[in-house]
Design a protein around this motif. Sequence first.
Motif, short mmCIF file in Angstrom:
data_model
loop_
_atom_site.label_atom_id
_atom_site.label_comp_id
_atom_site.label_asym_id
_atom_site.label_seq_id
_atom_site.Cartn_x
_atom_site.Cartn_y
_atom_site.Cartn_z
N LEU A 178 8.98 2.59 -1.51
CA LEU A 178 10.31 2.27 -0.98
C LEU A 178 10.47 2.77 0.45
N SER A 179 9.91 3.95 0.73
CA SER A 179 9.97 4.48 2.09
C SER A 179 9.20 3.59 3.06
N ARG A 180 8.07 3.06 2.61
CA ARG A 180 7.27 2.19 3.46
C ARG A 180 8.03 0.90 3.75
N ILE A 181 8.71 0.35 2.77
CA ILE A 181 9.49 -0.87 3.01
C ILE A 181 10.59 -0.59 4.03
N HIS A 184 0.85 -1.19 0.00
CA HIS A 184 0.00 0.00 0.00
C HIS A 184 0.88 1.24 0.00
N ALA A 185 0.81 2.02 -1.06
CA ALA A 185 1.57 3.28 -1.13
C ALA A 185 1.02 4.13 -2.26
N ASN A 186 1.23 5.42 -2.18
CA ASN A 186 0.66 6.36 -3.14
C ASN A 186 1.58 6.67 -4.31
N SER A 187 2.84 6.25 -4.24
CA SER A 187 3.78 6.49 -5.33
C SER A 187 4.92 5.49 -5.21
N PRO A 188 5.68 5.27 -6.29
CA PRO A 188 6.83 4.36 -6.19
C PRO A 188 7.83 4.78 -5.11
N VAL A 227 20.59 8.09 -1.54
CA VAL A 227 19.28 8.06 -2.19
C VAL A 227 19.20 6.92 -3.19
N ILE A 228 18.07 6.19 -3.17
CA ILE A 228 17.82 5.16 -4.16
C ILE A 228 17.41 5.85 -5.46
N THR A 229 18.12 5.57 -6.54
CA THR A 229 17.82 6.23 -7.81
C THR A 229 16.82 5.40 -8.61
N MET A 230 15.87 6.10 -9.24
CA MET A 230 14.82 5.45 -10.01
C MET A 230 14.67 6.16 -11.35
N ALA A 231 14.26 5.42 -12.36
CA ALA A 231 14.01 6.00 -13.68
C ALA A 231 12.64 5.53 -14.15
N GLU A 232 11.78 6.48 -14.51
CA GLU A 232 10.44 6.14 -15.00
C GLU A 232 10.52 5.72 -16.46
#
Length: 425
Positions: A310-313, A302-306, A366-371
């Motif tokens: 990650l923050s929830r995990i 359950h989370a509102n954004s990717p 910071v964990i880096t992400m690419a959409e």
Amino acid sequence: METMWKHRIHDRLLKTMDLSAIDRTDERQARAQIRDLAQQVMNEQQVPLPAPARQRIATQIEDEILGLGPLEPLLADETISDILVNCWDNVFVERMGKLERTDIRFRDDQHLLSIIDRIVARVGRRIDESSPMVDARLADGSRVNAIIPPLALDGPLLSIRRFTVKRLGIEQLISYGMLTPWMAEVLSAIVRARLNVLISGGTGSGKTTLLNVLSSFIPPQERILTIEDSAELQLQQPHVARLETRPPNIEGRGEVTQRDLVRNALRMRPDRIIVGEVRGGEALDMLQAMNTGHDGSLTTIHANSPRDALSRIENMVAMTGLELPAMTVRSQIASAIQVVIQVERMEDGKRRLVSIQEIQGMESSVITMAEIFRFRRRGIDKSGNVIGQFEATGVVPRFQQRFQQRGIDVDPATYDPHRHGDKEA
């Protein structure tokens, strides 16, 4: 008039029938017996109602004695995805993502409470003032949550999340506008290439549905272990082992958590582990499993954004009580999970896959992400439908190289934002 006669006939049958014998009889035969007795009593009483009304009364009495009373017509309606009872005379359902009020009524709070008791008793649970909340499951797999006074101020509350017997495929999700064919092609490749996937979204956004569909891309020769709080997954592969948590008993003992099951699953020689939803400390064990050879694992959160997912995990790992440095946890997340998929239920009731992002590693802390793909929303039309289109961002993901190494053919032009046009959804 009809309701009055139904109560009168029902009370008469309860006094004359041998309910213990009914319980020992096959349900089809028991329903036929109740129907015949109800018609017999109505003839004796010379009930002044037409034949259709008599038939309705007989059916409602069947449901009261053997089924779930007023809920039975709703449970028989395949278009309903949720049943929400706010009090005995206030029942809502969800159809096609939108809530609507029904004319379904219980007699009173006690009638509603008796139906709740019948549901929870069938799965060996109880609900009373000392234990006023309960999670249960219907025979068809539908999830049930009930809460009664003193916690529920206006009378018993009942929520039923319907279990979909009809198994959806990727073609249905495309036809519903949840995603596009080229997004589906990449998702299929992601699963076949054994990337670890986290599906994020809010309540009712379609996380479990998407998880079911993604699992269909797993090759049939692989051994799959599923771990759920309430079994909903409908995997069709021949080598599936299903595990389900167990709540504590009346004495507060015997609880088996998802964390216990994830740990045990590692001893069961799985090729892939699918966790229905991570909610607590099992997130750490899931990350460790993903990092120690169990590639291709799938789970939801359950989370509102990717980024929120990650923050929830990270927060869930902290729930284990282990004082791990934040950098260590984030490093584990970045190396364990390769793809985060965000789904959303929008105002028009439609579920849409709004983002597919690749985790590319760590940069400083910071964990880096690419959409890779996204749904670009433009507004709402006069009918309340969300206007927008799916599009590629132009980023070629690093996992494209993994596709090539495993012989999975995905055209690099799939990621070209100019290739697909402005397809609205």
